[in-house]
Design a protein around this motif. Structure first.
Motif, PDB file in Angstrom:
ATOM      1  N   SER A  68      21.664 -75.711  42.336  1.00 40.32           N
ATOM      2  CA  SER A  68      22.327 -75.219  41.125  1.00 40.32           C
ATOM      3  C   SER A  68      21.676 -73.971  40.542  1.00 40.32           C
ATOM      4  O   SER A  68      22.299 -73.263  39.754  1.00 40.32           O
ATOM      5  CB  SER A  68      22.369 -76.328  40.067  1.00 40.32           C
ATOM      6  N   ASP A  69      20.454 -73.667  40.915  1.00 44.81           N
ATOM      7  CA  ASP A  69      19.760 -72.472  40.424  1.00 44.81           C
ATOM      8  C   ASP A  69      20.090 -71.291  41.338  1.00 44.81           C
ATOM      9  O   ASP A  69      19.501 -71.117  42.398  1.00 44.81           O
ATOM     10  CB  ASP A  69      18.248 -72.730  40.391  1.00 44.81           C
ATOM     11  N   VAL A  70      21.044 -70.493  40.914  1.00 39.17           N
ATOM     12  CA  VAL A  70      21.534 -69.385  41.729  1.00 39.17           C
ATOM     13  C   VAL A  70      20.425 -68.390  42.055  1.00 39.17           C
ATOM     14  O   VAL A  70      20.343 -67.881  43.176  1.00 39.17           O
ATOM     15  CB  VAL A  70      22.725 -68.675  41.019  1.00 39.17           C
ATOM     16  N   ASN A  71      19.554 -68.110  41.092  1.00 39.08           N
ATOM     17  CA  ASN A  71      18.461 -67.157  41.333  1.00 39.08           C
ATOM     18  C   ASN A  71      17.486 -67.676  42.379  1.00 39.08           C
ATOM     19  O   ASN A  71      17.025 -66.928  43.236  1.00 39.08           O
ATOM     20  CB  ASN A  71      17.727 -66.837  40.032  1.00 39.08           C
ATOM     21  N   GLU A  72      17.146 -68.972  42.313  1.00 40.83           N
ATOM     22  CA  GLU A  72      16.234 -69.553  43.300  1.00 40.83           C
ATOM     23  C   GLU A  72      16.875 -69.520  44.687  1.00 40.83           C
ATOM     24  O   GLU A  72      16.235 -69.150  45.668  1.00 40.83           O
ATOM     25  CB  GLU A  72      15.865 -70.992  42.911  1.00 40.83           C
ATOM     26  N   THR A  73      18.136 -69.884  44.768  1.00 36.99           N
ATOM     27  CA  THR A  73      18.841 -69.881  46.041  1.00 36.99           C
ATOM     28  C   THR A  73      18.869 -68.472  46.625  1.00 36.99           C
ATOM     29  O   THR A  73      18.617 -68.271  47.805  1.00 36.99           O
ATOM     30  CB  THR A  73      20.280 -70.422  45.873  1.00 36.99           C
ATOM     31  N   SER A  74      19.153 -67.485  45.788  1.00 38.27           N
ATOM     32  CA  SER A  74      19.221 -66.092  46.236  1.00 38.27           C
ATOM     33  C   SER A  74      17.860 -65.588  46.720  1.00 38.27           C
ATOM     34  O   SER A  74      17.764 -64.951  47.779  1.00 38.27           O
ATOM     35  CB  SER A  74      19.746 -65.217  45.102  1.00 38.27           C
ATOM     36  N   SER A  75      16.803 -65.868  45.963  1.00 34.57           N
ATOM     37  CA  SER A  75      15.477 -65.390  46.381  1.00 34.57           C
ATOM     38  C   SER A  75      15.022 -66.100  47.653  1.00 34.57           C
ATOM     39  O   SER A  75      14.408 -65.491  48.524  1.00 34.57           O
ATOM     40  CB  SER A  75      14.453 -65.548  45.266  1.00 34.57           C
ATOM     41  N   ARG A  76      15.351 -67.400  47.799  1.00 32.43           N
ATOM     42  CA  ARG A  76      14.992 -68.129  49.014  1.00 32.43           C
ATOM     43  C   ARG A  76      15.726 -67.539  50.217  1.00 32.43           C
ATOM     44  O   ARG A  76      15.154 -67.382  51.298  1.00 32.43           O
ATOM     45  CB  ARG A  76      15.299 -69.615  48.862  1.00 32.43           C
ATOM     46  N   LEU A  77      16.993 -67.178  50.031  1.00 32.90           N
ATOM     47  CA  LEU A  77      17.769 -66.586  51.115  1.00 32.90           C
ATOM     48  C   LEU A  77      17.150 -65.262  51.560  1.00 32.90           C
ATOM     49  O   LEU A  77      17.028 -64.995  52.763  1.00 32.90           O
ATOM     50  CB  LEU A  77      19.220 -66.386  50.670  1.00 32.90           C
ATOM     51  N   GLU A  78      16.730 -64.440  50.602  1.00 35.50           N
ATOM     52  CA  GLU A  78      16.064 -63.178  50.937  1.00 35.50           C
ATOM     53  C   GLU A  78      14.752 -63.420  51.681  1.00 35.50           C
ATOM     54  O   GLU A  78      14.429 -62.714  52.633  1.00 35.50           O
ATOM     55  CB  GLU A  78      15.823 -62.343  49.673  1.00 35.50           C
ATOM     56  N   GLU A  79      13.997 -64.433  51.250  1.00 37.54           N
ATOM     57  CA  GLU A  79      12.752 -64.774  51.945  1.00 37.54           C
ATOM     58  C   GLU A  79      13.039 -65.289  53.354  1.00 37.54           C
ATOM     59  O   GLU A  79      12.283 -65.026  54.289  1.00 37.54           O
ATOM     60  CB  GLU A  79      11.954 -65.794  51.131  1.00 37.54           C
ATOM     61  N   ASN A  80      14.139 -66.008  53.524  1.00 34.45           N
ATOM     62  CA  ASN A  80      14.530 -66.475  54.860  1.00 34.45           C
ATOM     63  C   ASN A  80      14.851 -65.301  55.774  1.00 34.45           C
ATOM     64  O   ASN A  80      14.450 -65.286  56.946  1.00 34.45           O
ATOM     65  CB  ASN A  80      15.733 -67.415  54.771  1.00 34.45           C
ATOM     66  N   ILE A  81      15.575 -64.329  55.251  1.00 36.95           N
ATOM     67  CA  ILE A  81      15.896 -63.130  56.036  1.00 36.95           C
ATOM     68  C   ILE A  81      14.601 -62.441  56.457  1.00 36.95           C
ATOM     69  O   ILE A  81      14.410 -62.109  57.634  1.00 36.95           O
ATOM     70  CB  ILE A  81      16.799 -62.165  55.233  1.00 36.95           C
ATOM     71  N   GLU A  82      13.711 -62.254  55.501  1.00 39.23           N
ATOM     72  CA  GLU A  82      12.430 -61.602  55.780  1.00 39.23           C
ATOM     73  C   GLU A  82      11.637 -62.375  56.847  1.00 39.23           C
ATOM     74  O   GLU A  82      11.033 -61.778  57.738  1.00 39.23           O
ATOM     75  CB  GLU A  82      11.625 -61.519  54.485  1.00 39.23           C
ATOM     76  N   TRP A  83      11.643 -63.705  56.774  1.00 32.63           N
ATOM     77  CA  TRP A  83      10.906 -64.540  57.722  1.00 32.63           C
ATOM     78  C   TRP A  83      11.458 -64.384  59.139  1.00 32.63           C
ATOM     79  O   TRP A  83      10.709 -64.207  60.094  1.00 32.63           O
ATOM     80  CB  TRP A  83      10.956 -65.987  57.261  1.00 32.63           C
ATOM     81  N   VAL A  84      12.772 -64.432  59.281  1.00 32.14           N
ATOM     82  CA  VAL A  84      13.377 -64.276  60.617  1.00 32.14           C
ATOM     83  C   VAL A  84      13.083 -62.880  61.156  1.00 32.14           C
ATOM     84  O   VAL A  84      12.627 -62.733  62.293  1.00 32.14           O
ATOM     85  CB  VAL A  84      14.905 -64.531  60.582  1.00 32.14           C
ATOM     86  N   VAL A  85      13.332 -61.861  60.367  1.00 30.93           N
ATOM     87  CA  VAL A  85      13.136 -60.480  60.815  1.00 30.93           C
ATOM     88  C   VAL A  85      11.678 -60.232  61.207  1.00 30.93           C
ATOM     89  O   VAL A  85      11.394 -59.662  62.268  1.00 30.93           O
ATOM     90  CB  VAL A  85      13.596 -59.477  59.728  1.00 30.93           C
ATOM     91  N   SER A  86      10.737 -60.670  60.387  1.00 27.52           N
ATOM     92  CA  SER A  86       9.324 -60.416  60.699  1.00 27.52           C
ATOM     93  C   SER A  86       8.894 -61.139  61.974  1.00 27.52           C
ATOM     94  O   SER A  86       8.121 -60.597  62.766  1.00 27.52           O
ATOM     95  CB  SER A  86       8.422 -60.797  59.535  1.00 27.52           C
ATOM     96  N   ASN A  87       9.414 -62.347  62.205  1.00 27.57           N
ATOM     97  CA  ASN A  87       9.072 -63.075  63.428  1.00 27.57           C
ATOM     98  C   ASN A  87       9.677 -62.431  64.668  1.00 27.57           C
ATOM     99  O   ASN A  87       9.002 -62.289  65.689  1.00 27.57           O
ATOM    100  CB  ASN A  87       9.499 -64.539  63.323  1.00 27.57           C
ATOM    101  N   VAL A  88      10.939 -62.040  64.581  1.00 32.33           N
ATOM    102  CA  VAL A  88      11.558 -61.390  65.743  1.00 32.33           C
ATOM    103  C   VAL A  88      10.856 -60.072  66.028  1.00 32.33           C
ATOM    104  O   VAL A  88      10.563 -59.754  67.187  1.00 32.33           O
ATOM    105  CB  VAL A  88      13.074 -61.180  65.548  1.00 32.33           C
ATOM    106  N   ASP A  89      10.542 -59.316  65.001  1.00 35.03           N
ATOM    107  CA  ASP A  89       9.829 -58.056  65.209  1.00 35.03           C
ATOM    108  C   ASP A  89       8.466 -58.284  65.860  1.00 35.03           C
ATOM    109  O   ASP A  89       8.053 -57.533  66.743  1.00 35.03           O
ATOM    110  CB  ASP A  89       9.668 -57.296  63.893  1.00 35.03           C
TER     111      ASP A  89
END
Length: 169
Positions: A68-89
């Motif tokens: 229900s916390d839109v800001n938390e969900t959004s920041s977690r999604l951005e951190e997920n993107i960063e995690w995948v990208v940094s690992n693949v790189d």
């Protein structure tokens, strides 16, 4: 973690504590996985997110639920993107495939930023990699070339038994 481990359980705080106690470090708690491969965590921001390389496949586990916390969900999604990208790189020269394990539907409206980031990377920097996004579903299924992007697969893992056996050739 899934919806029942946190946002949709009767007591989200207790659910999250149970997840952290029993599942967060399952690789170290129940078998000596670190003898075969090095499990990395996205600590301290998201210790529930993990990655490891096994037989030229990069496995990335993500916390992909909506709450229900839109800001938390959004920041977690951005951190997920960063995690995948940094690992693949980091491992791009050592792997042939990237297997991302999430919970939420890849094409759900709340996951559009994640989907768009994966499509952009798949079409540019990761052209030579098979990209698989696996998630829970009511029935097992597979969608190839998600969004028309070659070698981008969404794998839906259902409740069937025996469990799905995935092999990449």
């Amino acid at each position: 973690p899934g919806n029942n481990d946190w946002p949709k359980c009767n007591d989200p705080t207790e659910g999250w504590q149970y997840y952290r106690s029993h599942l967060m470090d399952i690789d170290a708690q129940y078998w000596n996985a670190t003898a075969d491969y090095d499990v990395k965590r996205q600590a301290p921001a998201r210790p529930e997110n993990f990655s490891f390389v096994y037989r030229k496949v990069l496995f990335v586990g993500l916390h992909m639920v909506t709450n229900s916390d839109v800001n938390e969900t959004s920041s977690r999604l951005e951190e997920n993107i960063e995690w995948v990208v940094s690992n693949v790189d980091e491992y791009r020269d050592h792997v042939d495939a990237v297997f991302v394990m999430g919970y939420g539907r890849l094409l759900a409206p709340e996951n559009v930023p994640f989907y768009e980031a994966m499509v952009t990377r798949k079409q540019t920097d990761w052209k030579d990699k098979l990209l698989v996004y696996a998630r829970r579903a009511s029935e097992s299924d597979m969608t190839k070339n998600v969004g028309g992007v070659k070698d981008f697969v969404e794998l839906k893992v259902g409740n069937e038994w025996p469990i799905m056996d995935v092999r990449v050739r």
